[in-house]
Design an enzyme around this catalytic site. Sequence first.
Site, PDB file in Angstrom:
ATOM      1  CD  GLN A   1     -49.427 -21.542 -20.871  1.00 32.26           C
ATOM      2  OE1 GLN A   1     -48.198 -21.599 -20.795  1.00 32.26           O
ATOM      3  NE2 GLN A   1     -50.145 -20.693 -20.147  1.00 32.26           N
ATOM      4  CG  HIS A   2     -47.867 -23.473 -29.554  1.00 30.85           C
ATOM      5  ND1 HIS A   2     -46.674 -22.842 -29.860  1.00 30.85           N
ATOM      6  CD2 HIS A   2     -48.088 -24.376 -30.554  1.00 30.85           C
ATOM      7  CE1 HIS A   2     -46.188 -23.345 -30.984  1.00 30.85           C
ATOM      8  NE2 HIS A   2     -47.023 -24.269 -31.429  1.00 30.85           N
ATOM      9  N   PRO A   3     -45.666 -23.393 -26.922  1.00 28.38           N
ATOM     10  CG  PRO A   3     -43.856 -24.570 -27.809  1.00 28.38           C
ATOM     11  CD  PRO A   3     -45.329 -24.677 -27.555  1.00 28.38           C
ATOM     12  CB  SER A   4     -43.811 -20.487 -30.500  1.00 24.44           C
ATOM     13  OG  SER A   4     -42.681 -21.253 -30.163  1.00 24.44           O
TER      14      SER A   4
ATOM     15  CG  PHE B   1     -52.050 -22.499 -29.815  1.00 27.52           C
ATOM     16  CD1 PHE B   1     -52.255 -22.050 -31.109  1.00 27.52           C
ATOM     17  CD2 PHE B   1     -51.946 -23.866 -29.608  1.00 27.52           C
ATOM     18  CE1 PHE B   1     -52.348 -22.931 -32.178  1.00 27.52           C
ATOM     19  CE2 PHE B   1     -52.035 -24.758 -30.654  1.00 27.52           C
ATOM     20  CZ  PHE B   1     -52.240 -24.298 -31.955  1.00 27.52           C
TER      21      PHE B   1
END
Length: 482
Positions: free
Chosen positions: A404-407, A411
């Site tokens: 996962q993307h943190p932001s 994603f």
Amino acid sequence: MGAGASASGLAASVSGSGAAELHDIVSKLPPDCRAKVASALAEVGAWDLSAIPTEVLEQELARRQRGKAGEASGEAATGDPVRLTAKVKELLNVIDVDKDGLMSKAEVAKWLEKLDFSHDVESLVNEMDANGDGTIQENELEQFVASHFLASDVSGYGDSNVSAQISGTADADGAVESKGPYSGITVIDLTRVLAGPYCTKMLASHGARVVKVEVPVRGDDSRFFGPFVNDDSVYFQAVNSGKESIALNLKDEEDKAILEQLLEKADMLVENYRPGVLDRLGFGWEVLHKRYPNLILVSISGYGQDGPYWERPAYDAVVQGEGGIISITGYPNTGPTRVGASIGDIGAGLYAALGAQAALFHRAKTGEATRVDVSMLDCQVALLNVEIASFLATGKVPTKRGSQHPSIAPFQAFSTKDVDMMIAGGNDALFRKIAQVLGHPEWAAAEMFKTNQARMKHLDALVAEMTSVLTTQSAEHWIAAL
């Protein structure tokens, strides 16, 4: 010995060499160059390679082979060129401890073992002992050298695949005529393993002429890193293609003089010794800048040329840990996870290449050559600029999030009917298209999914909804649809 002299004839004519020098020379010679050495010897009427003018050796041995097998010349690209600079001398005196013209099997076996020769040593010394009397005579040793050194490559050398990968042509001196933004720039490469070689590979890939300098006999440590294809290290080839090659012992005054000759015509020197080593060898920045005012020096080390940790050695995994990237890599239930690629080394190599480019630009504008100091740890910290800025702004320590993307959402990796696939909806417009393809356009209008901020807040619900649809078809189906 005429122009058609054989490799065996050459070996029988040479009066001898130090074991390390001979091993380094003959093990790297491609077969076609061996015949040219014989011709060069005959032309100058000398059996001692030290008597051959440097330009003759350059023309005959540093000629980089080009083209594909089967071209009109009939010559394939068969090996990395080596410019012969070591003197062939006193091989028999090195091995013949008693100086009586005879060598025991034990003396010769000891010599072979020092060379890490890839054959059965006991069988070889028995083969040389033609008379079966337990001793080996001068002519027996010469015959051995001819058949086992000059007739075949020694394991660990002979970068045939590397040279075959390089496109372009060679000029009369064997230098590669390259095209690219760095065409005309000459780089002397004193680096080894990964960070430094990756930097110089980037320079070579963009047109620079890079001359790689290796320690005699063993060469770059990465020559012994697997996997291997036809006894060649793929690891070594991956970061050293497009370069020329020479072996020099920088603790030897004659070899140091050769390096100095190379530096006179060079634009840049790249090295990744531990800080202080280059100074002890007599090539520190102050000395270099005074002697070669146009020369740029790029130094890559673990912690920089000064500071509290400057003397420490460093490895990729260590700086990944110290830089913090392993703390945000992996899944929440895993421990510290090293990034799969050697980002500690590669990151430093990339920043060094960028620094080299900046130094060239600076020199072009001002006429001043500068030193570029690259620290592996600094580069790791720089790669985490967003995470560091986020922590400073929010006080929250970044955590492991798997794929996962943190932001940004969605994603990450998603399950399908057969294999996982990555989906990256980098903005609201892309998410609307994703929702449409998945058959749920209403998601894009829902308050909990309408904006990226909302999707991040309700990420678990979003992943569950998307997964329930994605698992009904194969990854190939969804990739085509998206």
